[in-house]
Design an enzyme around this catalytic site. Structure first.
Site, mmCIF file in Angstrom:
data_model
loop_
_atom_site.group_PDB
_atom_site.id
_atom_site.type_symbol
_atom_site.label_atom_id
_atom_site.label_comp_id
_atom_site.label_asym_id
_atom_site.label_seq_id
_atom_site.Cartn_x
_atom_site.Cartn_y
_atom_site.Cartn_z
ATOM 1 N N GLU A 137 1.549 -0.077 12.550
ATOM 2 C CA GLU A 137 1.869 1.319 12.270
ATOM 3 C C GLU A 137 3.328 1.500 11.840
ATOM 4 O O GLU A 137 4.250 1.048 12.518
ATOM 5 C CB GLU A 137 1.585 2.177 13.507
ATOM 6 C CG GLU A 137 2.033 3.626 13.400
ATOM 7 C CD GLU A 137 1.294 4.377 12.310
ATOM 8 O OE1 GLU A 137 1.954 5.144 11.579
ATOM 9 O OE2 GLU A 137 0.069 4.205 12.188
ATOM 10 N N THR B 228 -1.689 6.869 6.792
ATOM 11 C CA THR B 228 -2.451 5.777 7.406
ATOM 12 C C THR B 228 -3.869 5.702 6.850
ATOM 13 O O THR B 228 -4.389 4.609 6.588
ATOM 14 C CB THR B 228 -2.502 5.956 8.930
ATOM 15 O OG1 THR B 228 -1.194 5.763 9.466
ATOM 16 C CG2 THR B 228 -3.449 4.956 9.580
ATOM 17 N N HIS C 34 4.985 4.914 15.898
ATOM 18 C CA HIS C 34 4.679 6.099 15.086
ATOM 19 C C HIS C 34 5.741 7.160 15.344
ATOM 20 O O HIS C 34 6.209 7.331 16.467
ATOM 21 C CB HIS C 34 3.294 6.646 15.466
ATOM 22 C CG HIS C 34 2.735 7.644 14.493
ATOM 23 N ND1 HIS C 34 3.310 8.878 14.262
ATOM 24 C CD2 HIS C 34 1.639 7.583 13.679
ATOM 25 C CE1 HIS C 34 2.607 9.534 13.370
ATOM 26 N NE2 HIS C 34 1.584 8.765 12.995
ATOM 27 N N ASP D 154 1.310 -0.227 7.284
ATOM 28 C CA ASP D 154 0.506 0.764 6.557
ATOM 29 C C ASP D 154 1.329 1.656 5.634
ATOM 30 O O ASP D 154 0.896 2.008 4.548
ATOM 31 C CB ASP D 154 -0.331 1.607 7.522
ATOM 32 C CG ASP D 154 0.512 2.405 8.511
ATOM 33 O OD1 ASP D 154 1.696 2.064 8.712
ATOM 34 O OD2 ASP D 154 -0.030 3.359 9.108
ATOM 35 N N HIS D 155 2.535 2.035 6.056
ATOM 36 C CA HIS D 155 3.371 2.912 5.229
ATOM 37 C C HIS D 155 4.788 2.936 5.789
ATOM 38 O O HIS D 155 5.085 2.281 6.780
ATOM 39 C CB HIS D 155 2.802 4.332 5.156
ATOM 40 C CG HIS D 155 2.570 4.978 6.499
ATOM 41 N ND1 HIS D 155 3.600 5.426 7.299
ATOM 42 C CD2 HIS D 155 1.427 5.244 7.182
ATOM 43 C CE1 HIS D 155 3.110 5.941 8.404
ATOM 44 N NE2 HIS D 155 1.789 5.836 8.375
#
Length: 726
Positions: A261, A305, A421, A480-481
């Site tokens: 994440e 996500t 996150h 993911d990003h």
């Protein structure tokens, strides 16, 4: 002077005067927000002029509605319109700060699937100055309440009201003409919402987005099988053969997809305060049996996500607005990795410590063909285990291992971590590295949660080694990003030891890790440029599964002579030679802006731009029109969503039946005994919970018997009830 003041006050005591004041205040507030709350990339006299002018046409048009109404209702209507448009501006200020984009109707339509656990993030994003977007509403209400301005109840001629509407239309037409002069194809070729707001304003963008959303709905309803023809022609023409040297080297192996994440590439080998932030991932990155990609970019849009998951497991781009998983995951047809793997004899499972409905996973995963989805309700409740978006990574991965050991082999298992996150909160007991000292509260906790995630990965990998799964599995790690957005340039510059951080630096900052680790794999650091769209074709080739005939927009990252242009969702791109950001181009090797392109450079970037826009458009066509319902590759069986159930009791029953039939799970290979006693964690929440460890091990072992129960199922009541408290 007194006479002039009296005239001014007299003007504002008229309906027209109050209207003019309301428009002026709203315009000033909006322009202030454009300059201070958004990063629109305004450059040049024309763009700056348009930014000044563009709030006026729509403000005059909307506020002018009140001029058609008589008496006190006219003032009330104007205040309501002012309040609603201010609320929309406020919502976009908060959303943009986190996602560097504007809200869309598609996003709002799918908001129920992402609303859980957002309150912590919103409170972390909010700043005191954000509330200034309501200052004009407050001023107008106070002026009326204290009779500084008195309501003028005299009627206004309808012809005058019509004139104001026509003036607004004329002003918007002029605005649009000037915008097209500076940016041709603004409404037809752009993939970036920033352009619409920069040139036409937030309210115009909202209307534009609404029209596009309605068009998308109509497009899906009117789609036909022949719409797939252009997609098939393009993919056939541009298909690259995979790397034959690697074809099938992982055939029959278990596959782990480890979702990291918000994890960015710069964290690999990064040290803070003399300490490695991610020592376990660093080691994996450099191991000889790991294929590591150091020019791998995330390509997500608003779906973040969910976009990453869509690309990783479908090789289709996310939508330009909203989330494909949320909006179309229930109704669309997919040919995703889980279904492909399932039809190759694999057991497929997704494991996530968050609520099942987040990003509509509980429905989208059925469309993708996941046999099992072990979400939050499957895990035993432990005090202080939940943080923001799910169970803390160490606790989640330990309990997830209890289900992994029951899966018939070979299996395809995706584990989604969440602790790293935004807004990166971590209780002191779990902190084992100091925060950075940039002074940016959003950024400084990032290394702490990344370090925690890395520790969780280290514990999980140690368990794989002890159980022998490391020898029988291929493990794919990917970020993911981004974790830190472009709105924190000063802080990022400090983290990277740079004097400044410009748009080109930010494009390069979008690198995320991709590591494919397998015992005996010929690894090394690969410098090819690629993105999340390319992962599925790469994995399929490693497993010896041909992707020929599938609708996939990526290519094998190991293939020779592959096109290395990496598309971003907004139409920008990076490549080994040139990078496009907005309307600017850069030399990727030097970072130098190419202000005047040579003919050869222009031809090269035009070809790249055409490729990017074509692939984004064709992918959008496939997704928005649900074209895969008209096309099934040879050897693939269409997914029937009714075959899947993620209800806990039924899923565990199915898992038990599958294990009884196959007898290939890790527990079976371990003579019917659980391996959970081999899983070691230093999570402080587990301290003194010997009863939990023993009961978990015992009940996991019983999965090979006819009882069909696990500790997770026995504790489902406490887990379900705890959701309400959290």
């Amino acid at each position: 002077m007194k006479q002039l003041g009296s005239k001014i006050r007299g003007f504002f005591n008229t309906r027209l005067g109050f209207f003019a004041l309301a428009v002026a205040l709203f315009w000033a507030k909006t322009y202030w927000a454009y300059q201070t709350k958004f990063n629109l990339g305004v450059s040049g006299k024309m763009q700056n002029l348009l930014l000044v002018l563009n709030p006026l046409p729509t403000t005059i048009l909307l506020f002018g509605v009140a001029l058609y109404i008589s008496g006190r209702k006219s003032y009330i209507t104007m205040l309501i319109i002012d309040a609603l448009t201010s609320l929309w501006l406020f919502a976009n200020v908060l959303y943009y700060r986190e996602f560097s984009d504007f809200m869309t109707f598609s996003l709002i339509k799918g908001s129920s699937s992402v609303s859980s656990n957002l309150s912590t993030g919103v409170m972390g994003i909010m700043r005191a100055s954000d509330w200034l977007v309501f200052v004009d509403v407050a001023i107008l209400i106070l002026l009326l309440a204290f009779h500084v301005i008195r309501m003028d109840t005299r009627p206004i001629k309808k012809l005058f009201a019509v004139g104001v509407t026509l003036l607004a239309g004329l002003m918007f037409g002029s605005n649009l003409s000037m915008a097209y002069h500076d940016r041709s194809g603004l409404l037809t070729r752009t993939f970036d919402n920033n352009y619409i707001v920069k040139y036409l304003g937030l309210n115009a963008y909202t209307v534009f987005d609404g029209v596009k959303t309605a068009q998308t709905s109509a497009t899906k309803a009117n789609a036909k099988a022949s719409d797939m023809n252009s997609v098939l022609v393009y993919l056939k023409k541009n298909r690259i053969d995979p790397n034959a040297q690697y074809t099938g080297v992982a055939k029959g192996k278990n596959v782990f997809i480890i979702h990291l994440e918000s994890f960015q590439q710069f964290l690999i080998d990064y040290k803070w305060d003399g300490q490695e932030v991610t020592p376990n991932l660093n080691k994996l990155f450099h191991e000889s049996d790991t294929l590591s990609f150091d020019n791998f970019f995330h390509q997500v849009g608003q779906g973040k996500t969910s976009d990453a998951e869509t690309m990783m497991e479908n090789s289709l781009f996310g939508l330009p607005e909203g989330s494909a998983m949320s909006l179309l995951g229930t109704s669309n047809t997919f040919q995703a990795a889980p279904a492909i793997m399932d039809q190759q004899g694999y057991t497929t499972a997704a494991l996530h410590g968050g609520v099942a409905s987040f990003w509509n996973r509980d429905n989208a995963y059925k469309s993708w063909g996941y046999d099992y989805f072990f979400s939050k309700s499957y895990y035993q409740n432990i005090k202080n285990d939940f943080l923001g978006y799910g169970i803390k990574d160490k606790l989640f991965m330990r309990q997830a291992a209890g289900y992994i050991e029951q899966l018939p082999q070979p299996f395809y298992a995706k584990l989604i971590t969440v602790t790293n996150h935004y807004p990166y909160p971590l209780d002191k007991k779990n902190q084992s590295i100091a925060k950075t000292d940039t002074g940016d509260k959003t950024v400084d906790g990032y290394v702490q949660t990344a370090h925690y995630l890395d520790q969780a990965i280290g514990e999980f990998m140690a368990w794989l080694k002890k159980t022998g799964l490391d020898k029988t599995s291929m493990i794919v790690f990917y970020g993911d990003h981004f974790g830190i957005s472009a709105n924190h340039k000063d802080a990022v510059a400090q983290l990277l030891g740079k004097d400044s951080f410009d748009d080109f630096d930010n494009a390069m900052f979008q690198r995320v890790p991709l590591m494919i680790h397998m015992d005996g794999l010929k690894g090394g650091i690969n410098h090819t440029y690629g993105g999340e769209i390319d992962v599925l074709p790469t994995i399929m080739n490693l497993l010896g599964i041909s992707n020929k005939g599938y609708i996939q927009f990526g290519s094998d990252l190991l293939a020779a002579n592959r096109n290395q242009t990496v598309a971003f969702r907004n139409g920008d791109f990076v490549s080994p030679t040139y990078t496009k950001i907005g309307s600017n181009y850069y030399d990727t090797k030097t970072g130098e802006q190419l202000k005047k392109l040579t003919q050869a450079q222009k031809e090269a970037v035009d070809a790249m731009t055409n490729r990017v826009t074509t692939e984004l458009s064709l992918s959008d066509r496939v997704v928005n029109r649900d074209l895969l319902r008209f096309y099934t590759p040879n050897g693939f069986t269409k997914v029937d969503k009714s075959d899947y159930s993620y209800t806990q009791s039924k899923a565990l029953e199915m898992l038990q039946a599958a294990d009884d039939k196959n007898k290939t799970s890790l527990i079976d290979k371990n003579n019917g005994k659980s391996t959970m006693n081999e899983y070691k964690t230093d999570a402080p929440e587990m301290a003194g919970l010997k009863e939990f460890a023993d009961s978990y091990s015992s009940s996991s072992s019983s999965a090979s018997s006819s009882s069909g129960t696990t500790s997770a199922s026995s504790s489902s009541a406490t887990s379900d009830s705890s959701d309400k408290d959290k």
